[in-house]
Design a protein around this motif. Structure first.
Motif, PDB file in Angstrom:
ATOM      1  N   MET A   1       0.964  -0.730   0.255  1.00  0.00           N
ATOM      2  CA  MET A   1       0.495   0.059  -0.213  1.00  0.00           C
ATOM      3  C   MET A   1       0.898   1.272   0.022  1.00  0.00           C
ATOM      4  SD  MET A   1      -2.609   1.660   2.621  1.00  0.00           S
ATOM      5  CE  MET A   1      -3.897   0.366   2.969  1.00  0.00           C
ATOM      6  N   THR A   2       0.484   2.348  -1.023  1.00  0.00           N
ATOM      7  CA  THR A   2       1.298   3.039  -1.289  1.00  0.00           C
ATOM      8  C   THR A   2       0.928   4.772  -0.505  1.00  0.00           C
ATOM      9  OG1 THR A   2       1.964   3.165  -3.770  1.00  0.00           O
ATOM     10  CG2 THR A   2       2.262   5.599  -2.549  1.00  0.00           C
ATOM     11  N   LYS A   3       1.868   5.109   0.825  1.00  0.00           N
ATOM     12  CA  LYS A   3       1.477   5.817   1.784  1.00  0.00           C
ATOM     13  C   LYS A   3       0.984   7.515   0.885  1.00  0.00           C
ATOM     14  CE  LYS A   3       3.289   9.175   5.241  1.00  0.00           C
ATOM     15  NZ  LYS A   3       2.086   9.401   5.199  1.00  0.00           N
ATOM     16  N   ARG A   4      -0.228   7.757   1.816  1.00  0.00           N
ATOM     17  CA  ARG A   4      -0.516   9.054   0.739  1.00  0.00           C
ATOM     18  C   ARG A   4      -0.074  10.322   1.073  1.00  0.00           C
ATOM     19  NH1 ARG A   4      -6.034   7.639  -1.659  1.00  0.00           N
ATOM     20  NH2 ARG A   4      -5.478   9.847  -2.224  1.00  0.00           N
ATOM     21  N   TYR A   5       0.172  10.844   1.125  1.00  0.00           N
ATOM     22  CA  TYR A   5       0.483  12.258   1.851  1.00  0.00           C
ATOM     23  C   TYR A   5      -0.141  13.400   1.960  1.00  0.00           C
ATOM     24  CZ  TYR A   5       5.221  10.075   1.484  1.00  0.00           C
ATOM     25  OH  TYR A   5       6.514   9.340   1.608  1.00  0.00           O
ATOM     26  N   THR A   6      -0.264  14.423   3.047  1.00  0.00           N
ATOM     27  CA  THR A   6      -1.214  15.739   2.262  1.00  0.00           C
ATOM     28  C   THR A   6      -0.262  16.812   2.190  1.00  0.00           C
ATOM     29  OG1 THR A   6       0.123  16.821   4.569  1.00  0.00           O
ATOM     30  CG2 THR A   6      -1.773  14.918   5.217  1.00  0.00           C
ATOM     31  N   ARG A   7      -0.900  17.450   1.554  1.00  0.00           N
ATOM     32  CA  ARG A   7      -0.652  18.504   0.942  1.00  0.00           C
ATOM     33  C   ARG A   7       0.351  18.942   1.959  1.00  0.00           C
ATOM     34  NH1 ARG A   7      -5.242  21.923  -0.693  1.00  0.00           N
ATOM     35  NH2 ARG A   7      -5.186  20.452  -2.405  1.00  0.00           N
ATOM     36  N   GLU A   8       0.302  19.075   2.982  1.00  0.00           N
ATOM     37  CA  GLU A   8       1.087  19.780   3.877  1.00  0.00           C
ATOM     38  C   GLU A   8       2.229  19.581   4.067  1.00  0.00           C
ATOM     39  OE1 GLU A   8      -2.095  19.222   5.136  1.00  0.00           O
ATOM     40  OE2 GLU A   8      -2.493  20.975   4.468  1.00  0.00           O
ATOM     41  N   GLU A   9       2.584  17.947   4.056  1.00  0.00           N
ATOM     42  CA  GLU A   9       3.854  17.367   4.305  1.00  0.00           C
ATOM     43  C   GLU A   9       3.877  17.355   2.948  1.00  0.00           C
ATOM     44  OE1 GLU A   9       2.356  13.302   7.383  1.00  0.00           O
ATOM     45  OE2 GLU A   9       1.697  13.686   4.917  1.00  0.00           O
ATOM     46  N   LEU A  10       3.797  16.990   1.659  1.00  0.00           N
ATOM     47  CA  LEU A  10       4.293  17.402   0.798  1.00  0.00           C
ATOM     48  C   LEU A  10       5.272  18.820   0.465  1.00  0.00           C
ATOM     49  CD1 LEU A  10       1.861  15.526  -2.109  1.00  0.00           C
ATOM     50  CD2 LEU A  10       4.525  14.677  -1.626  1.00  0.00           C
ATOM     51  N   ALA A  11       4.795  19.609   0.616  1.00  0.00           N
ATOM     52  CA  ALA A  11       4.844  21.249   0.413  1.00  0.00           C
ATOM     53  C   ALA A  11       6.341  21.533   2.025  1.00  0.00           C
ATOM     54  CB  ALA A  11       3.880  22.414   1.394  1.00  0.00           C
ATOM     55  N   ALA A  12       6.332  20.237   3.131  1.00  0.00           N
ATOM     56  CA  ALA A  12       6.981  20.824   3.921  1.00  0.00           C
ATOM     57  C   ALA A  12       8.831  19.941   3.007  1.00  0.00           C
ATOM     58  CB  ALA A  12       6.765  19.796   5.150  1.00  0.00           C
ATOM     59  N   THR A  13       8.467  19.450   2.140  1.00  0.00           N
ATOM     60  CA  THR A  13       9.967  18.855   1.097  1.00  0.00           C
ATOM     61  C   THR A  13       9.944  19.568   0.106  1.00  0.00           C
ATOM     62  OG1 THR A  13       8.507  17.583  -0.569  1.00  0.00           O
ATOM     63  CG2 THR A  13       8.687  15.693   1.364  1.00  0.00           C
ATOM     64  N   ALA A  14      10.230  20.331   0.074  1.00  0.00           N
ATOM     65  CA  ALA A  14      10.289  21.477  -0.740  1.00  0.00           C
ATOM     66  C   ALA A  14      11.621  21.905  -0.229  1.00  0.00           C
ATOM     67  CB  ALA A  14       9.794  22.799  -1.239  1.00  0.00           C
ATOM     68  N   GLY A  15      12.660  21.609  -1.254  1.00  0.00           N
ATOM     69  CA  GLY A  15      14.294  22.307  -1.659  1.00  0.00           C
ATOM     70  C   GLY A  15      14.567  20.695  -0.682  1.00  0.00           C
ATOM     71  N   ARG A  16      14.626  19.931  -0.564  1.00  0.00           N
ATOM     72  CA  ARG A  16      15.051  18.444  -0.321  1.00  0.00           C
ATOM     73  C   ARG A  16      15.730  18.439  -1.628  1.00  0.00           C
ATOM     74  NH1 ARG A  16      11.185  14.612   3.665  1.00  0.00           N
ATOM     75  NH2 ARG A  16      10.748  15.998   5.040  1.00  0.00           N
ATOM     76  N   THR A  17      17.108  17.370  -1.304  1.00  0.00           N
ATOM     77  CA  THR A  17      17.088  16.495  -2.463  1.00  0.00           C
ATOM     78  C   THR A  17      16.618  14.717  -2.171  1.00  0.00           C
ATOM     79  OG1 THR A  17      19.763  16.688  -1.135  1.00  0.00           O
ATOM     80  CG2 THR A  17      18.630  18.436  -2.749  1.00  0.00           C
ATOM     81  N   ILE A  18      17.409  14.374  -3.279  1.00  0.00           N
ATOM     82  CA  ILE A  18      17.291  13.236  -3.003  1.00  0.00           C
ATOM     83  C   ILE A  18      18.726  12.171  -3.278  1.00  0.00           C
ATOM     84  CG2 ILE A  18      15.379  12.287  -2.943  1.00  0.00           C
ATOM     85  CD1 ILE A  18      14.767  12.144  -5.884  1.00  0.00           C
ATOM     86  N   PRO A  19      19.415  10.861  -3.323  1.00  0.00           N
ATOM     87  CA  PRO A  19      20.147  10.343  -3.505  1.00  0.00           C
ATOM     88  C   PRO A  19      19.860  10.494  -5.574  1.00  0.00           C
ATOM     89  CG  PRO A  19      19.417   9.495  -1.812  1.00  0.00           C
ATOM     90  CD  PRO A  19      17.970   9.872  -1.900  1.00  0.00           C
ATOM     91  N   ASP A  20      21.521  10.128  -5.849  1.00  0.00           N
ATOM     92  CA  ASP A  20      21.110   9.914  -7.326  1.00  0.00           C
ATOM     93  C   ASP A  20      21.565   8.414  -7.405  1.00  0.00           C
ATOM     94  OD1 ASP A  20      21.276  12.138  -8.345  1.00  0.00           O
ATOM     95  OD2 ASP A  20      24.152  12.413  -8.226  1.00  0.00           O
ATOM     96  N   VAL A  21      21.065   7.346  -8.333  1.00  0.00           N
ATOM     97  CA  VAL A  21      21.122   5.865  -8.181  1.00  0.00           C
ATOM     98  C   VAL A  21      22.273   5.983  -9.741  1.00  0.00           C
ATOM     99  CG1 VAL A  21      19.859   4.081  -9.094  1.00  0.00           C
ATOM    100  CG2 VAL A  21      18.608   5.996  -8.072  1.00  0.00           C
TER     101      VAL A  21
END
Length: 191
Positions: free
Chosen positions: A1-21
């Motif tokens: 099951m895929t986690k559902r994110y709230t609009r606020e949770e998603l907005a809080a990720t702005a500016g983050r980075t994720i590792p390259d593959v």
């Protein structure tokens, strides 16, 4: 099951980075524009539902089955990787500046020099044009190389790109796959 994110949770990720593959000697290093908020939340590339990267990758023959974003590390065993032009996550690419694209293009050149993939595939013509200072670039193989790495531009797989369906995206990806898997091409590229 895929986690559902709230609009606020998603907005809080702005500016983050994720590792390259990424790893040395890949056949193709795919390069997105920048992580979206869903990718920043999950830590996985092209994670937003509706993004057609994973279906296009599979339908084009790059992967033996349809991978989920959380299976992205399986790409390395297939000679594939993922990075981004701009590292910071945004709600949309329109939030990025031309300076960020140009700075990202320089960082991408350094990454290609370090890891030496046979092909760099930028998914997004507009991002490529700004990051590499090539305003007339078209989709497909570019005349430019980065050292011995060939450069290919693919359409943006975002669901917002209405000019392409999953099937037409897969056709574009397949054109690259044919060249990338041709033993006569690769690290012995001519400009």
């Amino acid at each position: 099951m895929t986690k559902r994110y709230t609009r606020e949770e998603l907005a809080a990720t702005a500016g983050r980075t994720i590792p390259d593959v990424i790893g040395p000697g890949l056949d193709v290093l795919f390069c997105g524009i920048n992580p979206g908020l869903m990718s920043a939340a999950t830590g996985h590339h092209f994670a937003r539902p509706g993004n057609r990267f994973w279906p296009a990758l599979h339908r084009s023959g790059f992967t033996p089955r349809l991978l989920r974003p959380d299976e992205q590390d399986e790409l390395l065993g297939l000679g594939l990787g993922i990075t981004n032009v701009v590292e910071r996550a945004t709600a949309g690419a329109a939030e990025l500046t031309a300076d960020e694209y140009r700075t990202g293009g320089k960082a991408l050149r350094a990454k290609v020099e370090q890891y030496r993939p046979r092909w760099l595939a930028v998914v997004g013509i507009g991002a490529y044009r700004v990051a590499f200072g090539d305003p007339k670039a078209a989709l497909g193989r570019q005349d430019t190389t980065l050292g011995n790495t060939g450069v290919w531009v693919l359409p943006n797989p975002s669901g917002l790109n209405a000019h392409f369906t999953v099937d037409t995206l897969a056709d574009e990806f397949a054109r690259l796959r044919v060249v990338a898997h041709n033993s006569d091409e690769g690290s012995e590229l001519s400009g």
